[in-house]
Design a protein around this motif. Structure first.
Motif, PDB file in Angstrom:
ATOM      1  N   ALA A  60     -13.689  -4.527  -0.757  1.00 10.23           N
ATOM      2  CA  ALA A  60     -12.487  -4.244   0.020  1.00 10.23           C
ATOM      3  C   ALA A  60     -11.599  -3.221  -0.692  1.00 10.23           C
ATOM      4  N   ALA A  61     -11.473  -3.352  -2.005  1.00 10.68           N
ATOM      5  CA  ALA A  61     -10.676  -2.391  -2.776  1.00 10.68           C
ATOM      6  C   ALA A  61     -11.261  -0.995  -2.646  1.00 10.68           C
ATOM      7  N   ALA A  62     -12.570  -0.884  -2.703  1.00  7.96           N
ATOM      8  CA  ALA A  62     -13.216   0.422  -2.578  1.00  7.96           C
ATOM      9  C   ALA A  62     -13.018   1.007  -1.184  1.00  7.96           C
ATOM     10  N   VAL A  63     -13.207   0.185  -0.155  1.00  8.21           N
ATOM     11  CA  VAL A  63     -13.087   0.668   1.227  1.00  8.21           C
ATOM     12  C   VAL A  63     -11.647   1.071   1.544  1.00  8.21           C
ATOM     13  N   VAL A  64     -10.704   0.204   1.226  1.00  3.59           N
ATOM     14  CA  VAL A  64      -9.295   0.506   1.512  1.00  3.59           C
ATOM     15  C   VAL A  64      -8.849   1.726   0.711  1.00  3.59           C
ATOM     16  N   VAL A  93     -13.420  -9.476 -14.420  1.00  6.36           N
ATOM     17  CA  VAL A  93     -12.891  -8.606 -13.364  1.00  6.36           C
ATOM     18  C   VAL A  93     -11.370  -8.574 -13.446  1.00  6.36           C
ATOM     19  N   LYS A  94     -10.798  -7.423 -13.177  1.00  7.29           N
ATOM     20  CA  LYS A  94      -9.340  -7.281 -13.102  1.00  7.29           C
ATOM     21  C   LYS A  94      -8.948  -7.214 -11.629  1.00  7.29           C
ATOM     22  N   MET A  95      -8.181  -8.215 -11.177  1.00  7.78           N
ATOM     23  CA  MET A  95      -7.765  -8.293  -9.783  1.00  7.78           C
ATOM     24  C   MET A  95      -6.373  -8.899  -9.746  1.00  7.78           C
ATOM     25  N   SER A  96      -5.481  -8.282  -8.986  1.00  9.97           N
ATOM     26  CA  SER A  96      -4.112  -8.803  -8.923  1.00  9.97           C
ATOM     27  C   SER A  96      -3.940  -9.763  -7.755  1.00  9.97           C
ATOM     28  N   ALA A  97      -3.026 -10.680  -7.928  1.00 13.14           N
ATOM     29  CA  ALA A  97      -2.694 -11.626  -6.864  1.00 13.14           C
ATOM     30  C   ALA A  97      -2.082 -10.889  -5.679  1.00 13.14           C
ATOM     31  N   GLN A  98      -1.304  -9.837  -5.946  1.00 13.32           N
ATOM     32  CA  GLN A  98      -0.661  -9.080  -4.877  1.00 13.32           C
ATOM     33  C   GLN A  98      -1.702  -8.372  -4.000  1.00 13.32           C
ATOM     34  N   PHE A  99      -2.701  -7.753  -4.631  1.00 12.46           N
ATOM     35  CA  PHE A  99      -3.750  -7.096  -3.857  1.00 12.46           C
ATOM     36  C   PHE A  99      -4.513  -8.126  -3.031  1.00 12.46           C
ATOM     37  N   LEU A 100      -4.899  -9.218  -3.645  1.00  8.64           N
ATOM     38  CA  LEU A 100      -5.661 -10.251  -2.956  1.00  8.64           C
ATOM     39  C   LEU A 100      -4.874 -10.817  -1.768  1.00  8.64           C
ATOM     40  N   ASP A 123      -7.911   0.970  -9.776  1.00  7.00           N
ATOM     41  CA  ASP A 123      -6.459   0.944 -10.001  1.00  7.00           C
ATOM     42  C   ASP A 123      -5.766   0.145  -8.898  1.00  7.00           C
ATOM     43  N   LEU A 124      -6.266   0.297  -7.677  1.00  6.38           N
ATOM     44  CA  LEU A 124      -5.679  -0.389  -6.528  1.00  6.38           C
ATOM     45  C   LEU A 124      -5.715  -1.900  -6.722  1.00  6.38           C
ATOM     46  N   ARG A 125      -6.851  -2.424  -7.136  1.00  4.75           N
ATOM     47  CA  ARG A 125      -6.976  -3.880  -7.257  1.00  4.75           C
ATOM     48  C   ARG A 125      -6.256  -4.441  -8.471  1.00  4.75           C
ATOM     49  N   LYS A 126      -5.768  -3.584  -9.374  1.00  2.77           N
ATOM     50  CA  LYS A 126      -5.051  -4.043 -10.572  1.00  2.77           C
ATOM     51  C   LYS A 126      -3.528  -3.966 -10.417  1.00  2.77           C
ATOM     52  N   GLN A 127      -3.046  -3.547  -9.262  1.00  6.91           N
ATOM     53  CA  GLN A 127      -1.604  -3.402  -9.041  1.00  6.91           C
ATOM     54  C   GLN A 127      -0.951  -4.768  -8.897  1.00  6.91           C
ATOM     55  N   GLY A 128      -0.094  -5.127  -9.823  1.00  7.27           N
ATOM     56  CA  GLY A 128       0.601  -6.416  -9.762  1.00  7.27           C
ATOM     57  C   GLY A 128       0.163  -7.343 -10.873  1.00  7.27           C
ATOM     58  N   ASN A 129       0.403  -8.627 -10.668  1.00  5.12           N
ATOM     59  CA  ASN A 129       0.074  -9.652 -11.660  1.00  5.12           C
ATOM     60  C   ASN A 129      -1.408 -10.003 -11.584  1.00  5.12           C
ATOM     61  N   TYR A 168       0.817  -1.218   0.000  1.00 11.10           N
ATOM     62  CA  TYR A 168       0.000   0.000   0.000  1.00 11.10           C
ATOM     63  C   TYR A 168       0.848   1.264   0.000  1.00 11.10           C
ATOM     64  N   ARG A 169       1.982   1.237   0.692  1.00 11.21           N
ATOM     65  CA  ARG A 169       2.871   2.412   0.661  1.00 11.21           C
ATOM     66  C   ARG A 169       3.400   2.642  -0.753  1.00 11.21           C
ATOM     67  N   THR A 170       3.676   1.572  -1.480  1.00 13.74           N
ATOM     68  CA  THR A 170       4.157   1.695  -2.859  1.00 13.74           C
ATOM     69  C   THR A 170       3.054   2.202  -3.775  1.00 13.74           C
ATOM     70  N   VAL A 171       1.864   1.633  -3.656  1.00 16.91           N
ATOM     71  CA  VAL A 171       0.742   2.014  -4.521  1.00 16.91           C
ATOM     72  C   VAL A 171       0.356   3.474  -4.309  1.00 16.91           C
ATOM     73  N   PHE A 172       0.337   3.920  -3.064  1.00 12.92           N
ATOM     74  CA  PHE A 172      -0.107   5.278  -2.750  1.00 12.92           C
ATOM     75  C   PHE A 172       1.053   6.255  -2.563  1.00 12.92           C
ATOM     76  N   ALA A 173       2.227   5.925  -3.073  1.00 14.20           N
ATOM     77  CA  ALA A 173       3.414   6.760  -2.880  1.00 14.20           C
ATOM     78  C   ALA A 173       3.241   8.186  -3.407  1.00 14.20           C
ATOM     79  N   ASP A 174       2.561   8.365  -4.533  1.00 10.81           N
ATOM     80  CA  ASP A 174       2.397   9.693  -5.124  1.00 10.81           C
ATOM     81  C   ASP A 174       0.969  10.212  -5.038  1.00 10.81           C
TER      82      ASP A 174
END
Length: 140
Positions: A120-124, A99-106, A77-83, A61-67
C-alpha cells in the motif's frame, strides 16, 4: 485505467492506448492543471483505493507530500512518517519486526490497504508522486 483516463482529460491525448474492459472506479472529478496541490494529492490518494476517505487521512498525505517533488518522498519514507510501531505491534499485524511503519500511516489505510501495508505504501506513494510530477510538468 483511471490514471490514463485522468491524464487524457488533462492533456487532451488521443493516443493509441489499449482499452481495458474493467470499469474505472469513480473517485470524483479529476484534478486539472488549475487545481491546487492539495486537490491533486487528494485525488491521487483516492485513486489508489487503499486509503480511507477521511479528512484526517487526506491531511496526513497533504502534509507528507507538501514539498514533493522538490523534497522527494519515497514509499519507505511515506510509511515512516509519524510514531513508529514497536516490534509487538508489527508482529500483531503480520509484519517482520525489522520493518519501519508508523501508526499514523497505518491508520490512514482502509481494509484493503491493511491487508498488505508495505505494498500500500508503494502504491499510494507512486500514485501521488506521479500525479504531482505530471501536474507540475503540465503547468509549465
Amino acid at each position: 485505467m483511471a490514471i490514463r483516463d485522468w491524464l487524457k482529460r488533462i492533456i487532451g491525448s488521443d493516443g493509441d492506448a489499449i482499452e481495458s474492459n474493467e470499469p474505472a472506479q469513480e473517485v470524483g472529478p479529476p484534478a486539472s492543471i488549475g487545481s491546487s496541490r492539495n486537490e491533486v494529492i487528494s485525488y491521487a490518494v483516492k485513486l489508489s483505493t487503499l486509503v480511507i476517505d477521511q479528512p484526517d487521512a487526506m491531511a496526513f498525505y497533504r502534509t507528507v507530500f507538501a514539498d514533493h517533488p522538490n523534497q522527494f518522498v519515497a514509499y519507505n519514507d511515506l510509511r515512516k512518517q509519524g510514531n513508529l510501531l514497536d516490534k509487538d505491534e508489527l508482529k500483531a499485524i503480520g509484519l517482520r519486526t525489522n520493518v519501519k511503519m508508523s501508526a499514523q500511516f497505518l491508520a490512514t489505510l482502509n481494509e484493503r490497504g491493511r491487508n498488505d501495508p508495505m505494498e500500500a505504501a508503494a502504491v499510494v506513494g507512486l500514485t501521488v508522486s506521479t500525479a504531482l510530477c505530471t501536474w507540475r510538468d503540465l503547468k509549465k
